[in-house]
Design a protein around this motif. Structure first.
Motif, mmCIF file in Angstrom:
data_model
loop_
_atom_site.group_PDB
_atom_site.id
_atom_site.type_symbol
_atom_site.label_atom_id
_atom_site.label_comp_id
_atom_site.label_asym_id
_atom_site.label_seq_id
_atom_site.Cartn_x
_atom_site.Cartn_y
_atom_site.Cartn_z
ATOM 1 N N THR A 183 0.871 -1.181 0.000
ATOM 2 C CA THR A 183 0.000 0.000 0.000
ATOM 3 C C THR A 183 0.908 1.232 0.000
ATOM 4 O OG1 THR A 183 -0.025 0.066 2.422
ATOM 5 C CG2 THR A 183 -1.774 -1.210 1.380
ATOM 6 N N PRO A 184 0.407 2.420 -0.315
ATOM 7 C CA PRO A 184 1.288 3.585 -0.432
ATOM 8 C C PRO A 184 2.193 3.828 0.787
ATOM 9 C CG PRO A 184 -0.836 4.097 -1.368
ATOM 10 C CD PRO A 184 -0.956 2.728 -0.766
ATOM 11 N N ASP A 185 1.647 3.712 2.018
ATOM 12 C CA ASP A 185 2.548 3.918 3.164
ATOM 13 C C ASP A 185 2.914 2.601 3.857
ATOM 14 O OD1 ASP A 185 0.410 3.215 4.822
ATOM 15 O OD2 ASP A 185 -0.057 5.270 5.404
ATOM 16 N N GLY A 186 2.500 1.494 3.261
ATOM 17 C CA GLY A 186 2.875 0.179 3.790
ATOM 18 C C GLY A 186 1.954 -0.360 4.868
ATOM 19 N N THR A 187 1.019 0.485 5.375
ATOM 20 C CA THR A 187 0.120 -0.012 6.433
ATOM 21 C C THR A 187 -1.233 -0.413 5.819
ATOM 22 O OG1 THR A 187 -0.750 2.189 7.045
ATOM 23 C CG2 THR A 187 1.266 1.458 8.148
ATOM 24 N N GLY A 188 -1.979 -1.201 6.561
ATOM 25 C CA GLY A 188 -3.230 -1.777 6.066
ATOM 26 C C GLY A 188 -4.281 -0.718 5.740
ATOM 27 N N ILE A 189 -5.062 -0.991 4.720
ATOM 28 C CA ILE A 189 -6.108 -0.051 4.299
ATOM 29 C C ILE A 189 -7.492 -0.665 4.514
ATOM 30 C CG2 ILE A 189 -7.115 1.078 2.256
ATOM 31 C CD1 ILE A 189 -4.327 1.703 1.316
ATOM 32 N N ARG A 190 -8.374 0.128 5.145
ATOM 33 C CA ARG A 190 -9.750 -0.307 5.381
ATOM 34 C C ARG A 190 -10.709 0.819 5.023
ATOM 35 N NH1 ARG A 190 -7.283 -4.114 5.823
ATOM 36 N NH2 ARG A 190 -7.247 -5.773 7.380
ATOM 37 N N ASP A 191 -11.990 0.441 4.932
ATOM 38 C CA ASP A 191 -13.050 1.393 4.620
ATOM 39 C C ASP A 191 -13.745 1.751 5.939
ATOM 40 O OD1 ASP A 191 -15.377 2.661 3.820
ATOM 41 O OD2 ASP A 191 -15.657 1.362 2.067
ATOM 42 N N TYR A 192 -13.349 2.870 6.555
ATOM 43 C CA TYR A 192 -13.924 3.285 7.838
ATOM 44 C C TYR A 192 -15.209 4.067 7.583
ATOM 45 C CZ TYR A 192 -9.484 1.725 9.567
ATOM 46 O OH TYR A 192 -8.401 0.934 9.858
ATOM 47 N N ILE A 193 -16.265 3.638 8.243
ATOM 48 C CA ILE A 193 -17.569 4.293 8.030
ATOM 49 C C ILE A 193 -18.078 4.845 9.363
ATOM 50 C CG2 ILE A 193 -18.588 1.946 7.961
ATOM 51 C CD1 ILE A 193 -20.988 3.165 6.525
ATOM 52 N N HIS A 194 -18.462 6.112 9.323
ATOM 53 C CA HIS A 194 -18.991 6.778 10.526
ATOM 54 C C HIS A 194 -20.298 6.095 10.920
ATOM 55 C CE1 HIS A 194 -20.456 9.790 13.293
ATOM 56 N NE2 HIS A 194 -19.376 10.531 13.122
ATOM 57 N N VAL A 195 -20.425 5.785 12.200
ATOM 58 C CA VAL A 195 -21.576 5.009 12.675
ATOM 59 C C VAL A 195 -22.916 5.732 12.420
ATOM 60 C CG1 VAL A 195 -21.358 5.862 15.064
ATOM 61 C CG2 VAL A 195 -22.421 3.630 14.645
ATOM 62 N N VAL A 196 -22.894 7.065 12.343
ATOM 63 C CA VAL A 196 -24.151 7.781 12.061
ATOM 64 C C VAL A 196 -24.537 7.588 10.584
ATOM 65 C CG1 VAL A 196 -25.276 10.046 11.985
ATOM 66 C CG2 VAL A 196 -23.908 9.391 13.982
ATOM 67 N N ASP A 197 -23.554 7.602 9.695
ATOM 68 C CA ASP A 197 -23.838 7.268 8.293
ATOM 69 C C ASP A 197 -24.384 5.848 8.194
ATOM 70 O OD1 ASP A 197 -23.155 9.591 6.898
ATOM 71 O OD2 ASP A 197 -21.037 9.056 6.734
ATOM 72 N N LEU A 198 -23.745 4.949 8.923
ATOM 73 C CA LEU A 198 -24.165 3.547 8.913
ATOM 74 C C LEU A 198 -25.613 3.421 9.405
ATOM 75 C CD1 LEU A 198 -23.118 0.630 8.497
ATOM 76 C CD2 LEU A 198 -22.453 0.623 10.891
ATOM 77 N N ALA A 199 -25.911 4.121 10.497
ATOM 78 C CA ALA A 199 -27.263 4.086 11.076
ATOM 79 C C ALA A 199 -28.284 4.579 10.052
ATOM 80 C CB ALA A 199 -27.300 4.950 12.330
ATOM 81 N N LYS A 200 -27.926 5.655 9.332
ATOM 82 C CA LYS A 200 -28.848 6.196 8.326
ATOM 83 C C LYS A 200 -29.061 5.204 7.187
ATOM 84 C CE LYS A 200 -28.090 11.052 9.334
ATOM 85 N NZ LYS A 200 -27.293 12.250 9.041
ATOM 86 N N GLY A 201 -28.060 4.389 6.919
ATOM 87 C CA GLY A 201 -28.202 3.336 5.907
ATOM 88 C C GLY A 201 -29.333 2.374 6.259
ATOM 89 N N HIS A 202 -29.511 2.112 7.544
ATOM 90 C CA HIS A 202 -30.601 1.219 7.970
ATOM 91 C C HIS A 202 -31.966 1.864 7.749
ATOM 92 C CE1 HIS A 202 -27.095 -0.436 9.899
ATOM 93 N NE2 HIS A 202 -27.750 -1.562 10.099
ATOM 94 N N VAL A 203 -32.038 3.156 8.010
ATOM 95 C CA VAL A 203 -33.306 3.861 7.798
ATOM 96 C C VAL A 203 -33.656 3.824 6.305
ATOM 97 C CG1 VAL A 203 -34.498 6.077 8.000
ATOM 98 C CG2 VAL A 203 -32.904 5.355 9.794
ATOM 99 N N LYS A 204 -32.655 4.101 5.471
ATOM 100 C CA LYS A 204 -32.880 4.077 4.011
ATOM 101 C C LYS A 204 -33.283 2.675 3.549
ATOM 102 C CE LYS A 204 -31.852 8.292 2.687
ATOM 103 N NZ LYS A 204 -32.911 9.207 2.251
ATOM 104 N N ALA A 205 -32.666 1.668 4.155
ATOM 105 C CA ALA A 205 -33.008 0.293 3.777
ATOM 106 C C ALA A 205 -34.471 0.012 4.112
ATOM 107 C CB ALA A 205 -32.092 -0.692 4.485
ATOM 108 N N LEU A 206 -34.915 0.474 5.276
ATOM 109 C CA LEU A 206 -36.325 0.280 5.662
ATOM 110 C C LEU A 206 -37.253 0.992 4.689
ATOM 111 C CD1 LEU A 206 -36.926 0.844 9.472
ATOM 112 C CD2 LEU A 206 -37.535 -1.168 8.142
#
Ligand code: UFG
Length: 331
Positions: free
Chosen positions: A224-247
């Motif tokens: 990876t560019p700096d050699g450390t692991g890369i992940r997709d960090y998602i803000h829990v409020v965005d995540l929570a809103k995803g559930h509302v949209k799913a409903l």
């Protein structure tokens, strides 16, 4: 709409309860307090200025689940309750299979009996396993899971597919989360793991608040560019809103969505952003890789955008600021 939120006092469940209430829905929480605190209920009510009914019950007790459905009119269920620690699941596999599977089966059986057939399941990107990709779309399908926790998520997904195949009047939405982090901007609710945290953000916070001495960055020799692991960090409020949209917006039938930002951030990017945004020091050292970690993966988040009208709105800066705000308020 009256929504039963299982594990509603936990990290993601509490934030989702807040967003449901903000949208004018009624929330009933069932939580056994195994990994959560009853005081979170007051915080949810304080943030939203609404009342929430709590059942302090364990879903592995089917009679209790029955009692809830006998006394409440429920339109849909969002199922968060479950054990979630990867390392513990390796040491105590039976505890994970027994708790996560039995609670889900009890819930689905009782729902079926009461003809409540709208279900949202809290799954994880861990079901993709390592398929040699960096970006995972739902169409990639499940891979080989690497720990019993992940296997319970994959097994429940399969169970839901079989249930839907047997009766297509169910509406089932499976949401695969990437790396949920952050906290509510009020500073009232957030993540507070017991003991020494395993995940990056809670560990960073303990080091920043000097409760732990130093963060181990697990490897800087990844491709990876700096050699450390890369992940997709998602803000829990965005995540929570995803559930509302799913409903609100999920099509009928069984549907699967990734909930992620679609962008990766490295361990050092996260640490540096945390230091910069909050003006605090996070001591770290580079150590060897952690077994089982992948170099890089993130969500293809297009499907949720196209079909649910949902995408993340918060940045890594927001994540770092809100996490630290919660930590300062609560510890
Ligand atoms: N990391 C460190 N030091 C730490 C902790 C983590 O360098 O002390 C690194 C890891 O090596 C990885 C990144 O930070 O590169 C993120 O690690 P986390 O432990 O925070 O998260 P994981 O991506 O390993 O796992 C998370 C959830 C799982 C879930 C998985 C799904 O913890 O429950 O995402 O993708 F299954």
């Amino acid at each position: 709409m009256r929504i039963l939120v299982t594990g509603g006092l936990g990290f993601i469940g509490s934030h989702t309860s807040v967003e449901l209430l903000n949208e004018g829905m009624e929330v009933i929480i069932v939580d056994n307090l195994y990994n959560s605190k009853e005081s979170v209920l007051d915080k949810i009510e304080q943030i939203t200025n609404k009342k929430v009914k709590l059942y302090k019950k364990d879903l592995t007790d089917k009679e209790e689940v029955e009692r809830i459905f006998n006394s409440e009119k429920i339109d849909a269920v969002i199922h968060f309750a479950g054990f979630k620690a990867v390392g513990e699941s390796v040491r105590e596999p039976l505890m994970y299979y027994s708790n996560n599977l039995i609670s889900t089966i009890n819930l689905l059986e009782v729902m079926k009996k009461h003809n409540v057939k709208n279900f949202i399941f809290s799954s994880s990107a861990t079901v993709y396993g390592d398929q040699g990709l960096t970006k995972y779309a739902e169409s990639v399908g499940r891979g080989k899971t690497t720990n019993p926790y992940g296997t319970t998520k994959a097994m429940i997904e399969k169970m839901l597919e079989d249930l839907y195949a047997s009766d297509n009047t169910w509406n089932i939405t499976i949401l695969r989360y990437f790396n949920p982090v952050g906290a509510h901007e009020s500073g009232l609710i957030g993540e507070s793991p017991n003991g020494i945290p395993n995940n990056l953000m809670p560990y960073v916070m303990r080091v920043a608040s000097k409760k732990l001495e130093i963060l181990s960055v697990y490897g800087n020799d990844y491709p990876t560019p700096d050699g450390t692991g890369i992940r997709d960090y998602i803000h829990v409020v965005d995540l929570a809103k995803g559930h509302v949209k799913a409903l609100q917006n999920a099509p009928k039938g069984l549907n699967i969505y990734n909930l992620g930002s679609g962008k990766g951030a490295s361990v050092l990017e996260l640490v540096n952003t945390f230091q910069k945004v909050n003006g605090v020091k996070v001591n770290y050292k580079i150590t060897g890789r952690r077994e089982g970690d992948l170099p890089e993966y993130y969500a293809d988040a297009e499907k949720a955008y196209k079909e649910l009208g949902w995408k993340t709105e918060k940045t890594l800066e927001d994540i770092c600021r809100d996490s630290w705000n919660f930590e300062k308020n609560n510890n």
